[in-house]
Design a protein around this motif. Structure first.
Motif, PDB file in Angstrom:
ATOM      1  N   LEU A 167       9.999   8.808  97.176  1.00 53.91           N
ATOM      2  CA  LEU A 167       9.229   8.248  96.069  1.00 53.91           C
ATOM      3  C   LEU A 167       8.426   9.368  95.428  1.00 53.91           C
ATOM      4  CD1 LEU A 167       7.531   4.911  95.631  1.00 53.91           C
ATOM      5  CD2 LEU A 167       6.128   6.943  95.263  1.00 53.91           C
ATOM      6  N   GLY A 168       8.727   9.652  94.165  1.00 54.39           N
ATOM      7  CA  GLY A 168       8.042  10.715  93.457  1.00 54.39           C
ATOM      8  C   GLY A 168       7.154  10.184  92.350  1.00 54.39           C
ATOM      9  N   HIS A 169       6.045  10.859  92.171  1.00 56.04           N
ATOM     10  CA  HIS A 169       5.176  10.614  91.018  1.00 56.04           C
ATOM     11  C   HIS A 169       4.565  11.963  90.655  1.00 56.04           C
ATOM     12  CE1 HIS A 169       2.323   8.972  88.210  1.00 56.04           C
ATOM     13  NE2 HIS A 169       1.324   9.483  88.900  1.00 56.04           N
ATOM     14  N   ASN A 170       4.801  12.415  89.446  1.00 62.37           N
ATOM     15  CA  ASN A 170       4.387  13.763  89.079  1.00 62.37           C
ATOM     16  C   ASN A 170       2.922  13.854  88.672  1.00 62.37           C
ATOM     17  OD1 ASN A 170       6.894  14.753  89.624  1.00 62.37           O
ATOM     18  ND2 ASN A 170       7.575  14.824  87.490  1.00 62.37           N
ATOM     19  N   ILE A 171       2.221  14.798  89.276  1.00 63.38           N
ATOM     20  CA  ILE A 171       0.830  15.066  88.921  1.00 63.38           C
ATOM     21  C   ILE A 171       0.765  15.823  87.597  1.00 63.38           C
ATOM     22  CG2 ILE A 171       0.433  17.329  90.013  1.00 63.38           C
ATOM     23  CD1 ILE A 171      -1.742  14.248  90.655  1.00 63.38           C
ATOM     24  N   GLU A 172       1.830  16.550  87.268  1.00 65.04           N
ATOM     25  CA  GLU A 172       2.097  17.239  86.002  1.00 65.04           C
ATOM     26  C   GLU A 172       1.245  18.479  85.736  1.00 65.04           C
ATOM     27  OE1 GLU A 172       4.781  16.544  84.854  1.00 65.04           O
ATOM     28  OE2 GLU A 172       5.158  14.410  84.619  1.00 65.04           O
ATOM     29  N   ARG A 207      -2.206  14.959  79.022  1.00 64.75           N
ATOM     30  CA  ARG A 207      -1.764  13.704  79.637  1.00 64.75           C
ATOM     31  C   ARG A 207      -2.832  12.633  79.457  1.00 64.75           C
ATOM     32  NH1 ARG A 207      -0.260  12.454  85.878  1.00 64.75           N
ATOM     33  NH2 ARG A 207       1.479  11.074  85.470  1.00 64.75           N
ATOM     34  N   ALA A 208      -3.158  12.385  78.210  1.00 68.21           N
ATOM     35  CA  ALA A 208      -4.331  11.563  77.882  1.00 68.21           C
ATOM     36  C   ALA A 208      -4.276  10.149  78.448  1.00 68.21           C
ATOM     37  CB  ALA A 208      -4.493  11.503  76.365  1.00 68.21           C
ATOM     38  N   GLY A 209      -3.087   9.569  78.591  1.00 74.46           N
ATOM     39  CA  GLY A 209      -2.992   8.199  79.080  1.00 74.46           C
ATOM     40  C   GLY A 209      -3.073   8.068  80.579  1.00 74.46           C
ATOM     41  N   ALA A 210      -3.154   9.204  81.281  1.00 69.16           N
ATOM     42  CA  ALA A 210      -3.160   9.190  82.741  1.00 69.16           C
ATOM     43  C   ALA A 210      -4.522   9.626  83.280  1.00 69.16           C
ATOM     44  CB  ALA A 210      -2.061  10.106  83.272  1.00 69.16           C
ATOM     45  N   ARG A 211      -4.698   9.478  84.580  1.00 71.04           N
ATOM     46  CA  ARG A 211      -5.921   9.909  85.256  1.00 71.04           C
ATOM     47  C   ARG A 211      -5.517  10.672  86.515  1.00 71.04           C
ATOM     48  NH1 ARG A 211      -6.969   8.376  81.072  1.00 71.04           N
ATOM     49  NH2 ARG A 211      -8.515   6.863  80.343  1.00 71.04           N
ATOM     50  N   TYR A 212      -6.066  11.859  86.684  1.00 77.82           N
ATOM     51  CA  TYR A 212      -5.702  12.697  87.821  1.00 77.82           C
ATOM     52  C   TYR A 212      -5.955  11.983  89.145  1.00 77.82           C
ATOM     53  CZ  TYR A 212      -5.609  16.784  90.926  1.00 77.82           C
ATOM     54  OH  TYR A 212      -5.334  17.661  91.942  1.00 77.82           O
ATOM     55  N   LYS A 213      -7.146  11.427  89.302  1.00 73.94           N
ATOM     56  CA  LYS A 213      -7.497  10.750  90.551  1.00 73.94           C
ATOM     57  C   LYS A 213      -6.576   9.556  90.800  1.00 73.94           C
ATOM     58  CE  LYS A 213     -11.332   8.548  93.007  1.00 73.94           C
ATOM     59  NZ  LYS A 213     -12.742   8.088  92.924  1.00 73.94           N
ATOM     60  N   ARG A 214      -6.255   8.841  89.744  1.00 76.17           N
ATOM     61  CA  ARG A 214      -5.376   7.674  89.891  1.00 76.17           C
ATOM     62  C   ARG A 214      -3.988   8.085  90.379  1.00 76.17           C
ATOM     63  NH1 ARG A 214      -5.044   3.968  84.731  1.00 76.17           N
ATOM     64  NH2 ARG A 214      -3.689   5.612  83.920  1.00 76.17           N
TER      65      ARG A 214
END
Length: 223
Positions: free
Chosen positions: A103-108, A118-125
């Motif tokens: 399972l991958g999810h990129n921190i980017e 990455r304005a729509g995202a949150r690092y901590k989230r």
């Protein structure tokens, strides 16, 4: 890539179209499974656009795609690269319960660059998303990726690697950012193969220390 080709977010490094996506195709998981079987794949990577317009962010389609692909192709290894589902635990659980192999999810990028890149995202989230994937009682391998070349510092890269280790991420990859079009963020730096090798060693060092074999990550940053 499932769930269409229109993303509800507008990350400044990504060339995927942005807008309001059409209604998704409930038959897509079966068509993906048929394609995987026809291609006789042994390993399939499934990703998607962001679908913030959907209550579950598209988690149901992910889970059905995994289930039907396995049904059509016994022994198939499946890696998914998922959105953050806006932090939804129930959406994440639905995908994890489908038992992908990875399972991958990129921190980017690094936290400082999130507002611009990455304005729509949150690092901590995103970090919590990766950590939560292992909280449902299933053995699952997690993975994340970091783009380099957007203006991040060496210290910021190291901190992200440390954060990923603390989130118990199993695989972390680093890649060079390339500007898709002139309308996207410019490349601030091209990393050399030697620099990538050095960062690989730092990442391995952090992986060891996170498991109690080495000093704390703060030592790496200060040095």
């Amino acid at each position: 890539m499932i769930l269409g080709d229109v993303c509800t977010r507008a990350c400044k490094f990504c060339a995927v179209k942005t807008g309001l996506p059409p209604i998704y195709d409930l038959n897509e998981p079966r068509r993906i499974a048929s394609a995987v079987k026809k291609l006789d794949l042994k390993y399939a990577v499934i990703t998607s656009v962001d679908r913030d317009d959907l209550d579950d962010g598209g988690a149901f389609i992910f889970s059905e795609t995994i289930r039907l692909s396995r049904e059509q192709c016994p022994g198939l290894k499946i890696e998914v690269l998922i959105p953050d589902f806006r932090g939804s635990i129930s959406a994440l659980r639905r995908v994890v319960e489908a038992r992908p192999d990875v399972l991958g999810h990129n921190i980017e990028t690094v936290p400082r660059l999130y507002p611009e890149a990455r304005a729509g995202a949150r690092y901590k989230r995103s970090l919590e998303h990766l950590a939560n994937a292992k909280s449902f009682g299933f053995e699952i391998m997690t993975k994340s990726s970091l783009m380099l070349g957007l203006g991040e510092s060496r210290e910021e890269i190291i901190q992200v690697l440390c954060d990923l280790h603390e989130a118990t991420v199993d695989i972390a990859t680093l890649g060079q950012y390339l500007q898709p079009t002139r309308d996207h963020l410019p490349v601030e730096k091209f990393y050399t193969p030697q620099e990538f090798s050095e960062l690989r060693e730092i990442g391995l060092f952090a992986w060891l220390q996170a498991r109690g074999f080495r000093p704390a990550c703060s030592f790496l940053i200060q040095s």
